[in-house]
Write a protein that holds these residues in place. Structure first.
Motif, PDB file in Angstrom:
ATOM      1  N   GLU A  98      27.535  34.084  37.107  1.00  0.00           N
ATOM      2  CA  GLU A  98      26.941  35.108  37.961  1.00  0.00           C
ATOM      3  C   GLU A  98      26.797  34.611  39.396  1.00  0.00           C
ATOM      4  OE1 GLU A  98      22.979  37.952  38.074  1.00  0.00           O
ATOM      5  OE2 GLU A  98      23.270  36.574  36.411  1.00  0.00           O
ATOM      6  N   ILE A  99      26.381  33.363  39.558  1.00  0.00           N
ATOM      7  CA  ILE A  99      26.252  32.785  40.903  1.00  0.00           C
ATOM      8  C   ILE A  99      27.614  32.739  41.586  1.00  0.00           C
ATOM      9  CG2 ILE A  99      25.759  30.632  42.139  1.00  0.00           C
ATOM     10  CD1 ILE A  99      23.512  30.165  40.035  1.00  0.00           C
ATOM     11  N   ARG A 100      28.633  32.325  40.838  1.00  0.00           N
ATOM     12  CA  ARG A 100      29.984  32.234  41.400  1.00  0.00           C
ATOM     13  C   ARG A 100      30.505  33.611  41.815  1.00  0.00           C
ATOM     14  NH1 ARG A 100      33.395  29.607  44.353  1.00  0.00           N
ATOM     15  NH2 ARG A 100      35.537  29.705  43.659  1.00  0.00           N
ATOM     16  N   VAL A 101      30.238  34.629  40.995  1.00  0.00           N
ATOM     17  CA  VAL A 101      30.681  35.987  41.320  1.00  0.00           C
ATOM     18  C   VAL A 101      29.991  36.488  42.583  1.00  0.00           C
ATOM     19  CG1 VAL A 101      30.583  38.392  40.535  1.00  0.00           C
ATOM     20  CG2 VAL A 101      31.372  36.628  38.982  1.00  0.00           C
ATOM     21  N   SER A 102      28.687  36.212  42.700  1.00  0.00           N
ATOM     22  CA  SER A 102      27.977  36.647  43.913  1.00  0.00           C
ATOM     23  C   SER A 102      28.520  35.922  45.149  1.00  0.00           C
ATOM     24  CB  SER A 102      26.473  36.423  43.766  1.00  0.00           C
ATOM     25  OG  SER A 102      26.184  35.059  43.652  1.00  0.00           O
ATOM     26  N   GLN A 103      28.863  34.628  45.022  1.00  0.00           N
ATOM     27  CA  GLN A 103      29.445  33.894  46.148  1.00  0.00           C
ATOM     28  C   GLN A 103      30.787  34.504  46.557  1.00  0.00           C
ATOM     29  OE1 GLN A 103      29.740  29.907  44.691  1.00  0.00           O
ATOM     30  NE2 GLN A 103      27.604  29.383  45.185  1.00  0.00           N
ATOM     31  N   LEU A 104      31.603  34.837  45.552  1.00  0.00           N
ATOM     32  CA  LEU A 104      32.907  35.432  45.842  1.00  0.00           C
ATOM     33  C   LEU A 104      32.765  36.796  46.500  1.00  0.00           C
ATOM     34  CD1 LEU A 104      34.893  34.428  42.633  1.00  0.00           C
ATOM     35  CD2 LEU A 104      35.174  33.521  44.937  1.00  0.00           C
ATOM     36  N   CYS A 105      31.764  37.571  46.066  1.00  0.00           N
ATOM     37  CA  CYS A 105      31.529  38.882  46.692  1.00  0.00           C
ATOM     38  C   CYS A 105      31.120  38.717  48.155  1.00  0.00           C
ATOM     39  CB  CYS A 105      30.464  39.652  45.923  1.00  0.00           C
ATOM     40  SG  CYS A 105      31.044  40.262  44.336  1.00  0.00           S
ATOM     41  N   GLU A 106      30.275  37.729  48.420  1.00  0.00           N
ATOM     42  CA  GLU A 106      29.866  37.465  49.808  1.00  0.00           C
ATOM     43  C   GLU A 106      31.059  37.033  50.644  1.00  0.00           C
ATOM     44  OE1 GLU A 106      26.729  34.613  49.608  1.00  0.00           O
ATOM     45  OE2 GLU A 106      25.314  36.034  48.736  1.00  0.00           O
ATOM     46  N   MET A 107      31.923  36.193  50.067  1.00  0.00           N
ATOM     47  CA  MET A 107      33.113  35.749  50.785  1.00  0.00           C
ATOM     48  C   MET A 107      34.058  36.925  51.048  1.00  0.00           C
ATOM     49  SD  MET A 107      33.752  32.152  48.792  1.00  0.00           S
ATOM     50  CE  MET A 107      35.360  31.851  49.437  1.00  0.00           C
ATOM     51  N   LEU A 108      34.142  37.829  50.080  1.00  0.00           N
ATOM     52  CA  LEU A 108      35.015  38.990  50.229  1.00  0.00           C
ATOM     53  C   LEU A 108      34.523  39.897  51.351  1.00  0.00           C
ATOM     54  CD1 LEU A 108      37.465  40.426  48.966  1.00  0.00           C
ATOM     55  CD2 LEU A 108      35.864  41.698  47.550  1.00  0.00           C
ATOM     56  N   GLU A 109      33.201  40.027  51.477  1.00  0.00           N
ATOM     57  CA  GLU A 109      32.647  40.854  52.547  1.00  0.00           C
ATOM     58  C   GLU A 109      32.892  40.228  53.918  1.00  0.00           C
ATOM     59  OE1 GLU A 109      28.558  41.362  51.537  1.00  0.00           O
ATOM     60  OE2 GLU A 109      28.999  42.765  49.906  1.00  0.00           O
ATOM     61  N   ALA A 110      33.009  38.897  53.965  1.00  0.00           N
ATOM     62  CA  ALA A 110      33.212  38.212  55.247  1.00  0.00           C
ATOM     63  C   ALA A 110      34.663  38.262  55.708  1.00  0.00           C
ATOM     64  CB  ALA A 110      32.752  36.759  55.132  1.00  0.00           C
ATOM     65  N   ILE A 111      35.587  38.607  54.832  1.00  0.00           N
ATOM     66  CA  ILE A 111      37.006  38.637  55.194  1.00  0.00           C
ATOM     67  C   ILE A 111      37.273  39.845  56.094  1.00  0.00           C
ATOM     68  CG2 ILE A 111      39.343  38.952  54.267  1.00  0.00           C
ATOM     69  CD1 ILE A 111      38.436  37.503  51.771  1.00  0.00           C
ATOM     70  N   PRO A 112      38.052  39.660  57.175  1.00  0.00           N
ATOM     71  CA  PRO A 112      38.383  40.790  58.062  1.00  0.00           C
ATOM     72  C   PRO A 112      39.238  41.838  57.348  1.00  0.00           C
ATOM     73  CG  PRO A 112      38.892  38.697  59.118  1.00  0.00           C
ATOM     74  CD  PRO A 112      38.537  38.390  57.704  1.00  0.00           C
ATOM     75  N   ASN A 113      39.194  43.053  57.864  1.00  0.00           N
ATOM     76  CA  ASN A 113      39.903  44.176  57.239  1.00  0.00           C
ATOM     77  C   ASN A 113      41.416  43.993  57.233  1.00  0.00           C
ATOM     78  OD1 ASN A 113      37.599  45.575  56.566  1.00  0.00           O
ATOM     79  ND2 ASN A 113      37.545  46.707  58.496  1.00  0.00           N
ATOM     80  N   GLU A 114      41.974  43.308  58.255  1.00  0.00           N
ATOM     81  CA  GLU A 114      43.427  43.115  58.305  1.00  0.00           C
ATOM     82  C   GLU A 114      43.910  42.330  57.084  1.00  0.00           C
ATOM     83  OE1 GLU A 114      41.642  41.551  61.166  1.00  0.00           O
ATOM     84  OE2 GLU A 114      41.446  43.596  61.921  1.00  0.00           O
ATOM     85  N   TYR A 115      43.146  41.292  56.719  1.00  0.00           N
ATOM     86  CA  TYR A 115      43.526  40.490  55.555  1.00  0.00           C
ATOM     87  C   TYR A 115      43.361  41.291  54.272  1.00  0.00           C
ATOM     88  CZ  TYR A 115      43.479  36.503  58.720  1.00  0.00           C
ATOM     89  OH  TYR A 115      43.738  35.642  59.753  1.00  0.00           O
ATOM     90  N   LEU A 116      42.333  42.137  54.245  1.00  0.00           N
ATOM     91  CA  LEU A 116      42.128  42.971  53.057  1.00  0.00           C
ATOM     92  C   LEU A 116      43.284  43.940  52.858  1.00  0.00           C
ATOM     93  CD1 LEU A 116      38.309  43.797  53.186  1.00  0.00           C
ATOM     94  CD2 LEU A 116      39.489  42.303  51.591  1.00  0.00           C
ATOM     95  N   ASP A 117      43.804  44.493  53.983  1.00  0.00           N
ATOM     96  CA  ASP A 117      44.950  45.398  53.888  1.00  0.00           C
ATOM     97  C   ASP A 117      46.165  44.669  53.338  1.00  0.00           C
ATOM     98  OD1 ASP A 117      43.380  47.412  54.891  1.00  0.00           O
ATOM     99  OD2 ASP A 117      44.090  47.177  56.966  1.00  0.00           O
ATOM    100  N   VAL A 118      46.391  43.442  53.825  1.00  0.00           N
ATOM    101  CA  VAL A 118      47.518  42.634  53.324  1.00  0.00           C
ATOM    102  C   VAL A 118      47.316  42.327  51.842  1.00  0.00           C
ATOM    103  CG1 VAL A 118      48.653  40.385  53.536  1.00  0.00           C
ATOM    104  CG2 VAL A 118      48.018  41.653  55.587  1.00  0.00           C
ATOM    105  N   PHE A 119      46.088  41.991  51.482  1.00  0.00           N
ATOM    106  CA  PHE A 119      45.781  41.682  50.082  1.00  0.00           C
ATOM    107  C   PHE A 119      46.028  42.896  49.185  1.00  0.00           C
ATOM    108  CE2 PHE A 119      42.668  41.671  46.614  1.00  0.00           C
ATOM    109  CZ  PHE A 119      43.079  40.524  45.948  1.00  0.00           C
ATOM    110  N   GLU A 120      45.601  44.080  49.645  1.00  0.00           N
ATOM    111  CA  GLU A 120      45.818  45.291  48.856  1.00  0.00           C
ATOM    112  C   GLU A 120      47.304  45.593  48.708  1.00  0.00           C
ATOM    113  OE1 GLU A 120      43.556  48.415  50.660  1.00  0.00           O
ATOM    114  OE2 GLU A 120      41.637  47.577  50.003  1.00  0.00           O
TER     115      GLU A 120
END
Length: 199
Positions: A98-120
């Motif tokens: 659960e701690i690891r998942v919350s850390q990953l969610c926080e990291m995901l929120e910190a990623i810029p939208n351009e990288y998210l578009d590439v990831f999608e």
């Protein structure tokens, strides 16, 4: 002086109203929490009743808990944790996950939208490739099944004809029909009517 007193009274009244409002909100939150706790209490009472009623089978429960522990350990290893699995309980592993998942969610929120578009876009490509692979595997399975059927048909066609053993089946004719009296009566009436009208 009177105006100052009125302003102070107004300020004190507003503060009191805010305190009352916060206390009311807090009371509602406590009531909601107590309702949740009552529901949990009812669930636990039901589980205790089932446990005490003899429906509890320790062997099956141990098996279920072992399989659950194995699955949690697999997920824990997949999360990439360095701690050895054997030294942790299932509850501790779940807490770490659960701690690891919350850390990953926080990291995901910190990623810029351009990288998210590439990831999608990459994810869509992966999904497309997976579907294509599944389609190809399906076609391959159909082809092999068709080849197997063709081989079996060829084998049957090449095989020597089977010789019949024993007596041949004899054709049995249908039993003769029995004539009913109603048909004769109908024929007689039509003949009488024809004679009457056409003679």
């Amino acid at each position: 002086m009177l105006e100052d007193c009125q302003q102070k009274e107004k300020i004190v009244r507003e503060q009191m109203e805010q305190k009352v409002k916060s206390l009311v909100d807090e009371k509602e939150a406590v009531i909601a929490a107590s309702m949740k706790e009552k529901e949990k209490c009812n669930e636990l009472a039901l589980k205790a009743e089932i446990f005490s009623a003899g429906q509890y089978n320790p062997a099956t429960m141990d098996k279920i808990l072992d399989t659950l522990n194995r699955k949690v350990a697999e997920v824990y290893k997949a999360c990439g944790e360095e701690t050895e699995v054997s030294s942790l309980t299932t509850f501790q592993m779940l807490k770490e996950i659960e701690i690891r998942v919350s850390q990953l969610c926080e990291m995901l929120e910190a990623i810029p939208n351009e990288y998210l578009d590439v990831f999608e876009a990459n994810e869509k490509l992966r999904v497309k490739e997976r579907r294509q692979r599944l389609r190809e595997e399906k076609l391959k399975d159909l082809k092999t099944a068709q080849e197997r059927r063709a081989k079996l048909a060829l084998k049957r066609a090449i095989a020597a004809p089977k010789k019949r053993v024993g007596r041949k089946l004899v054709y049995r004719s249908q039993p003769p029909e029995t004539k009913h009296g109603k048909e004769q009566v109908v024929k007689d009436t039509t003949r009488i009517e024809e004679d009457y009208y056409f003679s």
